[in-house]
Enzyme design. Sequence first.
Site: not given
Ligand code: NAI
Ligand code: COI
Length: 365
Positions: A80, A180-186
Amino acid sequence: MELFKYMEKYDYEQTVVCQDKESGLKAIIAIHDTTLGPALGGTRMWTYNNEEEAFEDALRLAKGMTYKNAAAGLNLGGGKTVIIGDPRKDKNEAMFRAFGRFIQGLNGRYITAEDVGTTVEDMDLVYSETDYVTGISPAFGSSGNPSPVTAYGVYVGMKAAAKEAFGDDSLEGKTVAVQGVGNVAYNLCRHLHEEGAKLIVTDINREAVQSAVEEFGAEAVDINDIYSTDCDIYSPCALGATINDETIPQLKAKVIAGAANNQLKESRHGDIVQEKGIIYAPDYVINSGGVINVADELIGYNRDRAMKKVETIYDSITKIFDISKRDNIPSYLAANRMAEERIETMRKSRRQFLTNEMSILSRGR
Ligand SMILES: NC(=O)C1=CN([C@@H]2O[C@H](COP(=O)(O)OP(=O)(O)OC[C@H]3O[C@@H](n4cnc5c(N)ncnc54)[C@H](O)[C@@H]3O)[C@@H](O)[C@H]2O)C=CC1
Ligand SMILES: CC(C)CC(=O)C(=O)O
């Protein structure tokens, strides 16, 4: 942090510190274990309070990738990157291209993708300098943003956890508290809404919360109230370590199933959760959809094949609960054993020299 001591304790192979003054790049690439193949793991860009925090995050996340890739049955090791900086202000083309050149210098030992704070556009810039990057634009024949696929994997894994907890995998009428409603959670919220789940959401980003309220009829709560909210399932989807001494006593949920990496602050929190009778879907198994998807690019991306593999997350989560019950161990430990056994078996069996180790990638189909 005493870096060598830490690396020795958890058996890390390599840590690469990258600096480029012109672009402001400060990156740490951590490679934990390449027994199964080249290390694949995303790049996180974040404003760390200090360098020690950044090193610790890179190292912990890299180890998580070793376990994730092994448990997912991928012929890939774990690594990573963290880039120190504010993703809203500090990004520039030169930074990601400089980063790409550092990756190229590792000659395939590490392959990157997106994570928190980085986007498909950033990975496209990395791709200008190296082939060892995934999750780039579909225009390049790639799989694009992994987040929707991660979300789908979390959704099917959550159903498996619901089956274990409630005897039925339907999420209709279940209340899910999403942190958290970011990329994944949304995207996860969309699946849950379509199945008829009730959503409670929180985020430090008010716009994201507002969108979830409007689009999915979610109820919004304060960031500190998400743990104690009345719900069936707590879904941690922001950053790590949210399952800890302060939060566990507040939890009312019967299930923990979310996307965040490194959800347990320490391993012992997985024991406490188990003792409380909460069904915990191990983070690196339930959130492996994204890496399964981008790993498919390495053998010529085929979306149907990738999605079929992502659907096996349901069975993997079920198997982990079965091992947990059979061996009377917490689910996080059952997952660790499954991953460690695979790595150890392969470590013992792969002793003879091969001229082209990368060829193992084509055998994972
Ligand atoms: N994007 C992916 O495909 C993958 C993501 N993950 C993990 O999933 C999690 C979310 O990833 P993404 O959605 O890509 O990231 P993202 O950055 O799009 O979403 C994270 C969300 O959490 C919010 N946030 C941060 N601190 C917070 C808090 N204290 N309370 C409430 N909300 C808070 C942010 O404002 C943001 O909207 C991360 O831990 C990431 O490592 C794991 C595997 C794959
Ligand atoms: C975002 C994924 C493609 C790879 C990764 O780093 C993960 O699963 O945490």
